[in-house]
Design a protein around this motif. Structure first.
Motif: not given
Length: 254
Positions: A62-68, A72-83
């Motif tokens: 599923t992550a592969g589908r999300n990334r594609a 494909g839409r030129g959207i940069t995705a950042v995963n923000l993690m913390s406590s």
């Protein structure tokens, strides 16, 4: 991870916070109703391992589908993690106000739409994913959130993951980069206590530096230990509250 911590995607709820008031009826989610927890009833270690591998394989697909879809839409995705309490939402609010480009946010919390409402008030589109008992977002939750959020092509998408320093590091969401936010009030020993989180990160944001005069925290130790588990990781000291050094964060986002 999923097979042992009791979380499950069946409990996730996606709420679009888009200029309307948050839903009036929010309530804690109990476990009065029956639903399956396969990992909890499997005693054989091999069976548990097979289940974990299957869960992660399905997530990666599923992550592969999300990334594609995002690429494909030129959207940069950042995963923000913390406590919890490290200041992710405060950093995001300032980023949305200062960055001068479209930003969309997927918020992850076990309950409430509090953070999504804050993000919406700061000027960005936001969707809240409530995970129930879940301690992290997974790729299928993000896939559902993207369908509700419909981020603008060419924009920045930030996923604010559920607050903890363990599970979120294990699940690929389809993001381009992973960021760990650590605050000086949490202690400088976290990289070696939670090495998987720091090993997975492309960037460590050291937040709340305005409080350094008032706490026992050694920034040099934090940098040294983070690079012990991730030699190439970059560490950016900032204060989301005062705005100190946040330009370095904006430059990193591009």
């Amino acid at each position: 991870m999923c097979a042992t911590c009791g979380c499950g995607e069946d409990e996730a709820r996606v709420t679009l916070v888009d200029g309307a008031d948050p839903p009036e009826h929010e309530h804690p989610h109990g476990h009065e109703h029956p639903h399956p927890h396969p990992g909890a009833v499997l005693d054989a270690r091999t069976h548990t391992l097979e289940l974990e591998v299957a869960v992660l394989a399905r997530n990666d697909e599923t992550a592969g589908r999300n990334r594609a879809w995002l690429t494909g839409r030129g959207i940069t995705a950042v995963n923000l993690m913390s406590s919890p309490g490290a200041g992710k939402t405060t950093l995001l609010e300032r980023t949305i106000r200062d960055l001068g480009r479209p930003v969309s946010v997927i918020e992850g919390d076990q309950e409430t739409v509090f953070d999504a409402a804050r993000i919406r008030a700061a000027g960005a589109r936001a969707v809240q994913v409530n995970t129930g008992a879940g301690c992290h977002l997974d790729a299928s939750m993000v896939e559902r959130a993207l369908a509700a959020l419909r981020p603008e092509p060419g924009s920045l998408l930030v996923v604010e993951n559920v607050g903890n320093l363990v599970c979120p590091a294990l699940f690929d969401l389809g993001e381009a980069r992973k960021v760990v936010v650590i605050s000086v009030t949490e202690g400088d020993d976290k990289p070696l206590k939670y090495p998987h989180m720091f090993a997975a990160a492309d960037l460590v944001v050291l937040n709340k530096t305005d409080l350094l005069p008032y706490v026992e925290f050694d920034p040099e130790r934090l940098v040294r230990d983070a690079r012990q588990v991730n030699p190439d990781v970059q560490v950016l000291p900032v204060s989301a509250r005062t705005g100190a050094n946040v330009q370095d964060w904006y430059d990193w986002l591009g």
